[in-house]
Design a protein around this motif. Structure first.
Motif, short mmCIF file in Angstrom:
data_model
loop_
_atom_site.label_atom_id
_atom_site.label_comp_id
_atom_site.label_asym_id
_atom_site.label_seq_id
_atom_site.Cartn_x
_atom_site.Cartn_y
_atom_site.Cartn_z
N MET A 82 58.80 -15.40 -32.14
CA MET A 82 57.49 -15.45 -32.79
C MET A 82 57.12 -14.06 -33.32
O MET A 82 57.10 -13.09 -32.58
N TYR A 83 56.77 -14.04 -34.60
CA TYR A 83 56.41 -12.78 -35.25
C TYR A 83 55.18 -12.15 -34.61
O TYR A 83 55.20 -10.99 -34.20
N THR A 84 54.10 -12.90 -34.51
CA THR A 84 52.89 -12.38 -33.88
C THR A 84 52.23 -13.46 -33.04
O THR A 84 52.24 -14.64 -33.40
N PHE A 85 51.66 -13.07 -31.90
CA PHE A 85 51.20 -14.01 -30.90
C PHE A 85 49.91 -13.45 -30.27
O PHE A 85 49.97 -12.48 -29.53
N THR A 86 48.78 -14.09 -30.54
CA THR A 86 47.51 -13.64 -29.96
C THR A 86 46.72 -14.75 -29.30
O THR A 86 45.68 -14.48 -28.70
N ASN A 87 47.18 -16.00 -29.38
CA ASN A 87 46.38 -17.13 -28.93
C ASN A 87 46.44 -17.32 -27.42
O ASN A 87 47.52 -17.42 -26.84
N LEU A 88 45.27 -17.40 -26.79
CA LEU A 88 45.19 -17.50 -25.34
C LEU A 88 45.71 -18.83 -24.83
O LEU A 88 46.41 -18.89 -23.81
N GLU A 89 45.37 -19.94 -25.49
CA GLU A 89 45.77 -21.26 -25.01
C GLU A 89 47.29 -21.43 -24.99
O GLU A 89 47.85 -21.99 -24.04
N MET A 90 47.97 -20.94 -26.01
CA MET A 90 49.43 -21.02 -26.03
C MET A 90 50.04 -20.11 -24.97
O MET A 90 51.04 -20.45 -24.33
N PHE A 91 49.42 -18.95 -24.76
CA PHE A 91 49.87 -18.04 -23.69
C PHE A 91 49.77 -18.74 -22.34
O PHE A 91 50.70 -18.70 -21.53
N MET A 99 55.47 -21.12 -14.36
CA MET A 99 55.08 -21.33 -12.95
C MET A 99 55.70 -22.60 -12.38
O MET A 99 55.90 -22.70 -11.16
N ARG A 100 56.04 -23.57 -13.23
CA ARG A 100 56.69 -24.78 -12.71
C ARG A 100 58.22 -24.68 -12.78
O ARG A 100 58.91 -25.68 -12.61
N GLY A 101 58.73 -23.47 -13.05
CA GLY A 101 60.17 -23.23 -12.95
C GLY A 101 60.93 -23.20 -14.25
O GLY A 101 62.17 -23.13 -14.25
N VAL A 102 60.24 -23.23 -15.38
CA VAL A 102 60.90 -23.19 -16.68
C VAL A 102 61.24 -21.74 -17.03
O VAL A 102 60.38 -20.86 -16.92
N ARG A 103 62.47 -21.50 -17.46
CA ARG A 103 62.87 -20.15 -17.87
C ARG A 103 62.28 -19.83 -19.25
O ARG A 103 62.39 -20.62 -20.19
N LEU A 104 61.64 -18.66 -19.38
CA LEU A 104 61.02 -18.25 -20.63
C LEU A 104 61.68 -16.98 -21.15
O LEU A 104 61.75 -15.98 -20.44
N ARG A 105 62.17 -17.03 -22.40
CA ARG A 105 62.72 -15.86 -23.07
C ARG A 105 61.97 -15.67 -24.39
O ARG A 105 61.69 -16.64 -25.09
N ILE A 106 61.68 -14.40 -24.73
CA ILE A 106 60.84 -14.12 -25.89
C ILE A 106 61.49 -13.07 -26.78
O ILE A 106 61.91 -12.01 -26.31
N VAL A 107 61.54 -13.38 -28.07
CA VAL A 107 61.94 -12.41 -29.10
C VAL A 107 60.77 -12.26 -30.05
O VAL A 107 60.17 -13.25 -30.48
N THR A 108 60.41 -11.02 -30.37
CA THR A 108 59.29 -10.80 -31.28
C THR A 108 59.57 -9.59 -32.17
O THR A 108 60.66 -8.99 -32.11
N ASP A 109 58.59 -9.24 -33.00
CA ASP A 109 58.72 -8.11 -33.91
C ASP A 109 58.24 -6.83 -33.21
O ASP A 109 57.26 -6.85 -32.46
N LEU A 110 58.91 -5.72 -33.50
CA LEU A 110 58.60 -4.47 -32.81
C LEU A 110 57.19 -3.99 -33.12
O LEU A 110 56.46 -3.54 -32.22
N LYS A 136 63.08 -1.28 -38.56
CA LYS A 136 61.76 -1.59 -39.09
C LYS A 136 61.75 -2.91 -39.87
O LYS A 136 60.70 -3.35 -40.34
N VAL A 137 62.90 -3.53 -40.02
CA VAL A 137 62.97 -4.83 -40.68
C VAL A 137 62.30 -5.86 -39.77
O VAL A 137 62.53 -5.89 -38.56
N MET A 138 61.45 -6.71 -40.34
CA MET A 138 60.64 -7.62 -39.53
C MET A 138 61.48 -8.73 -38.89
O MET A 138 62.35 -9.29 -39.53
N MET A 139 61.16 -9.03 -37.65
CA MET A 139 61.62 -10.26 -37.01
C MET A 139 60.54 -11.30 -37.34
O MET A 139 59.53 -11.40 -36.66
N HIS A 140 60.75 -12.06 -38.40
CA HIS A 140 59.69 -12.89 -38.97
C HIS A 140 59.83 -14.36 -38.63
O HIS A 140 59.11 -15.20 -39.17
N HIS A 141 60.75 -14.70 -37.73
CA HIS A 141 60.89 -16.10 -37.31
C HIS A 141 59.62 -16.59 -36.63
O HIS A 141 58.88 -15.80 -36.02
#
Length: 220
Positions: A82-91, A99-110, A136-141
């Motif tokens: 995710m390029y940018t992430f600010t939403n509380l509900e999705m967080f 918390m229920r045991g799902v593995r979470l991995r995150i790739v974002t833009d620097l 400095k090239v964007m991770m824009h996915h």
């Protein structure tokens, strides 16, 4: 002659039956072990639109709530690019999955990693491994993989070997124009396509790209 005499005295038939029963038992155990790793076969094709209608209080289910409902289906893994992430509900939805045991991995833009109101800092402070390109090239996915085939299979096999409970899962891809921001969900005209193909070709293509980024980008 001695061997011939002994051979006639040994009850070969009961031994053969016993050995056969043991082999069959082992085969059944192996089959049961792998049968617990089940994949849902129902195909999902959904298009979530963000516009003035889906933002209305009269709309039965908000577009963001639809996305959260898919996040809540995760059983084994969530891979987020995710390029940018600010939403509380999705967080909160991702934290509840963790918390229920799902593995979470995150790739974002620097650059977006430290932008105003970003939730990436909250993930990092919670101990998650977050990776960004060093250039400095964007991770824009803007996509998320839920129970990607290889990830879900590997984790479920590990749980089985540790005699932990496994669950039926379905590989899902959510991808589109929307960043996971308040503006994206509640202000812009955006879209998100949700799919689970039985042959997994599209999902595997996205999973391959995520794994490539994950193995290439450094941890921040």
């Amino acid at each position: 002659m001695l061997l011939k005499g002994l051979s006639s005295q040994i009850p070969w038939m009961p031994i053969a039956v016993a050995v056969g029963a043991i082999i069959c038992t082992e085969v059944i155990c192996i089959a049961k072990k792998h049968s617990r790793i089940k994949k849902k076969t129902e195909e999902v094709i959904d298009v979530i639109i963000f516009n003035e209608n889906t933002r209305s209080q009269d709309f039965p289910t908000s577009a963001m709530e639809s996305m959260i409902s898919y996040i809540n289906q995760a059983q084994y893994s969530i891979d987020l690019a995710m390029y940018t992430f600010t939403n509380l509900e999705m967080f909160q939805a991702l934290m509840e999955a963790h918390m229920r045991g799902v593995r979470l991995r995150i790739v974002t833009d620097l650059v977006m990693m430290t932008s105003t109101l970003t939730k990436m800092i909250d993930f990092k402070n919670a101990g998650f491994d977050i990776r960004c390109p060093s250039s400095k090239v964007m991770m824009h996915h803007k996509f998320v993989l839920i129970d990607a085939p290889k990830a879900a299979n590997d984790i479920s096999l590990q749980r089985t070997s540790n005699k932990l409970k496994t669950s039926t899962y379905r590989s899902l891809l959510l991808s589109g124009s929307v960043n996971w921001t308040n503006q994206g969900f509640h202000g812009n005209w955006e879209n998100c396509i949700v799919m689970s193909q039985n042959d997994n070709r599209v999902i595997i293509a996205y999973a391959t790209e995520f794994e490539r980024m994950w193995s290439t980008f450094p941890t921040v």
